[in-house]
Write an enzyme that holds these catalytic residues in place. Structure first.
Site, mmCIF file in Angstrom:
data_model
loop_
_atom_site.group_PDB
_atom_site.id
_atom_site.type_symbol
_atom_site.label_atom_id
_atom_site.label_comp_id
_atom_site.label_asym_id
_atom_site.label_seq_id
_atom_site.Cartn_x
_atom_site.Cartn_y
_atom_site.Cartn_z
ATOM 1 N N HIS A 224 0.881 -1.142 0.161
ATOM 2 C CA HIS A 224 0.232 -0.190 -0.041
ATOM 3 C C HIS A 224 0.823 1.300 -0.060
ATOM 4 O O HIS A 224 2.238 1.100 0.283
ATOM 5 C CB HIS A 224 -1.542 -0.056 2.119
ATOM 6 C CG HIS A 224 -0.208 -0.111 2.819
ATOM 7 N ND1 HIS A 224 -0.010 1.707 3.170
ATOM 8 C CD2 HIS A 224 -0.114 -0.576 3.490
ATOM 9 C CE1 HIS A 224 0.387 1.832 3.828
ATOM 10 N NE2 HIS A 224 0.734 -0.376 4.498
ATOM 11 N N CYS A 239 3.682 -4.242 6.393
ATOM 12 C CA CYS A 239 3.298 -3.472 5.422
ATOM 13 C C CYS A 239 4.326 -3.581 4.393
ATOM 14 O O CYS A 239 5.869 -3.661 5.241
ATOM 15 C CB CYS A 239 2.663 -3.141 5.132
ATOM 16 S SG CYS A 239 0.432 -3.908 5.695
#
Length: 269
Positions: A224, A239
């Site tokens: 992301h 992440c």
């Protein structure tokens, strides 16, 4: 250390900003990356990609004595040998002796200016080193063969070099870009996964942190975008962070069910 699923949905960075100093002190010994601080003060280290699309420099990490006080005046050419001096000399086709010289500094400054690295003082810090790795990988990112060659679209996440690209049938279809993986104790998990959820405007349910262009691949870990500088802080909460521009571009390349292959270990973790 166990992490809950909800905690994994939050992958914002942890920023580290040190106090500025003013003098430029020469040093013949290479600086240690762990001793460096952001080269511009807090007010200059604003988000690298604001909602209005404005692009800001990547903030290099430098010795405390070489921090540019306000980011307004031209910085002096650094006489300090940086931790990525040899790698940068090699890429710029300088004499690879691992020691800073006036010629080295001028060449490194030009490289930093071309790649929006500030302050452009010629100090070969971790951001300059990361940009050198990216540029070297452009021609053949999978030269070492770590990412599997498959007929399916595969997002290759190289934690060793902090790079990501997408390949299919032995051909790179999305050129390598810089990533920011998990911080110490929150390392991005390695292995082969498939994208199981995509959410263009995802908000984490624990910290209410924006995770734009989120593509989840393993128990809450996702590719992301982030609004801050991709080179800031020790890392994410697991992440794979991308710049907003890169996150938007790879969103258009990958689909649900595509492979994400992660290997290696983040330097310093």
């Amino acid at each position: 250390m166990k992490r809950t699923f909800s905690a994994l949905l939050v992958c914002a960075s942890l920023l580290v900003v040190g106090p500025p100093a003013v003098a430029v002190a020469p040093s013949s010994a290479p600086s240690e990356a762990s001793d460096l601080v952001p080269g511009l003060p807090r007010e200059s280290a604003r988000p690298a990609a604001s909602p209005d699309g404005a692009q800001r420099p990547h903030i290099e990490y430098v010795p405390r004595s070489e921090v540019v006080p306000h980011g307004l005046r031209a910085a002096a050419c650094s006489r300090t040998t940086g931790p990525y001096q040899r790698q940068t000399e090699r890429y710029l086709r300088r004499d690879v002796d691992g020691r800073q010289s006036q010629g080295d500094c001028r060449a490194i400054r030009r490289f930093q200016q071309a790649h929006r690295i500030a302050p452009a003082t010629g100090f070969a810090g971790p951001v300059t080193g990361a940009m050198v790795r990216l540029m070297r990988a452009k021609k053949d990112p999978n030269r070492a063969g770590h990412c599997p060659d498959r007929a399916e679209r595969t997002a290759c996440v190289d934690l060793n070099r902090q790079l990501m690209w997408v390949q299919q049938n032995g051909r790179v279809i999305f050129d390598p870009v810089t990533i920011r993986s998990g911080a110490p104790t929150m390392e991005t998990r390695t292995g082969m996964y498939r994208i199981y959820l995509r959410h263009r405007r995802h908000i984490s349910n624990l910290y209410h942190t924006a995770m734009p262009y989120a593509q989840f691949f393993d128990r809450g870990e996702a590719l992301h975008g982030v609004y801050e500088d991709i080179f800031s802080g020790p890392g994410s909460h697991g992440c794979v962070n991308l710049t907003m521009t890169d996150a938007r571009r790879v969103w258009d390349v990958l689909k649900k069910g595509d492979i994400v292959y992660v290997w290696g270990r983040k330097p310093g973790v």
